[in-house]
Scaffold this motif. Sequence first.
Motif, PDB file in Angstrom:
ATOM      1  N   PRO A  97      22.209  -2.339  -7.914  1.00 28.28           N
ATOM      2  CA  PRO A  97      20.999  -2.789  -8.600  1.00 28.28           C
ATOM      3  C   PRO A  97      19.859  -3.122  -7.637  1.00 28.28           C
ATOM      4  O   PRO A  97      20.061  -3.772  -6.611  1.00 28.28           O
ATOM      5  N   ASN A  98      18.669  -2.609  -7.988  1.00 35.05           N
ATOM      6  CA  ASN A  98      17.435  -2.925  -7.256  1.00 35.05           C
ATOM      7  C   ASN A  98      17.488  -2.548  -5.773  1.00 35.05           C
ATOM      8  O   ASN A  98      16.833  -3.175  -4.947  1.00 35.05           O
ATOM      9  N   THR A  99      18.263  -1.505  -5.452  1.00 39.44           N
ATOM     10  CA  THR A  99      18.394  -1.087  -4.051  1.00 39.44           C
ATOM     11  C   THR A  99      18.076   0.397  -3.908  1.00 39.44           C
ATOM     12  O   THR A  99      18.696   1.232  -4.556  1.00 39.44           O
TER      13      THR A  99
ATOM     14  N   LYS B  22      14.959   9.622  -1.405  1.00 38.54           N
ATOM     15  CA  LYS B  22      15.402   8.258  -1.679  1.00 38.54           C
ATOM     16  C   LYS B  22      15.422   8.025  -3.188  1.00 38.54           C
ATOM     17  O   LYS B  22      14.634   8.618  -3.922  1.00 38.54           O
ATOM     18  N   GLY B  23      16.319   7.176  -3.618  1.00 38.32           N
ATOM     19  CA  GLY B  23      16.413   6.886  -5.041  1.00 38.32           C
ATOM     20  C   GLY B  23      17.123   5.567  -5.270  1.00 38.32           C
ATOM     21  O   GLY B  23      17.782   5.024  -4.371  1.00 38.32           O
ATOM     22  N   THR B  24      16.978   5.051  -6.501  1.00 36.60           N
ATOM     23  CA  THR B  24      17.612   3.781  -6.858  1.00 36.60           C
ATOM     24  C   THR B  24      18.674   3.967  -7.939  1.00 36.60           C
ATOM     25  O   THR B  24      19.791   3.460  -7.820  1.00 36.60           O
TER      26      THR B  24
ATOM     27  N   ARG C 185      27.976   3.130 -10.889  1.00 36.07           N
ATOM     28  CA  ARG C 185      28.763   1.984 -10.435  1.00 36.07           C
ATOM     29  C   ARG C 185      29.847   1.682 -11.458  1.00 36.07           C
ATOM     30  O   ARG C 185      29.591   1.624 -12.657  1.00 36.07           O
ATOM     31  N   GLY C 186      31.053   1.511 -10.990  1.00 37.45           N
ATOM     32  CA  GLY C 186      32.151   1.193 -11.889  1.00 37.45           C
ATOM     33  C   GLY C 186      32.038  -0.230 -12.428  1.00 37.45           C
ATOM     34  O   GLY C 186      31.507  -1.124 -11.763  1.00 37.45           O
TER      35      GLY C 186
END
Length: 202
Positions: free
Chosen positions: A116-118, A139-141, A181-182
Amino acid sequence: QFTMDEVKAEAMEDLTYNKGKQNTVMVGPVPNGSTVTFTWQENGETKTEVKENVSGTVYGAAITNAGAYQVHVKIENDGYADWETGSTAQPDVMAKIGKHPIPIPKAVTNTLTYTPNTSQTGVVEDPNYRGVYELSDNKGTNAGPYTATATILPAYQNNYCWEGQSETAVSAEISWKIEKRGVTLPEFQFEPEQRVSYSGEW
């Protein structure tokens, strides 16, 4: 008996841009004590290179930048008539220096997982060619597939190209992704059923 009819001028083969000057034409056999003049156009200017008092096989028309060049060669010698290219029998030499192929950047080998938010980087520059090209969309979030684009900068497009692609291609695409993300489900603890024995009165 040597005659100037034996002389031939040819382009050097398999030349690739390497930042330095490279001889693009060889001519010979040249009789002793000759002056050989190479003339060509480069960036709209006439370039001339003169080799004096030479003989045998002579190399010249030293050029740095990649491209195709029409080179005129002239041999002058007091004991022979002048010899030069530009005729049907011996046309000017068409020399070429190929662009330097550089490897297309690759996606990072480690698995990227949504955080999150990274912001995360999926494609990085090759340090050997830093400043020769630029990366976009690398790059991506959020989780999902991405396509990065590597573009050779205008100042380098005349001398560099991408490996495995046409010399005229200035951009290359690289696929990369961020995995979802699991989610870990919470664990519930259930107390075992309890029984109460009654003795007495309500």
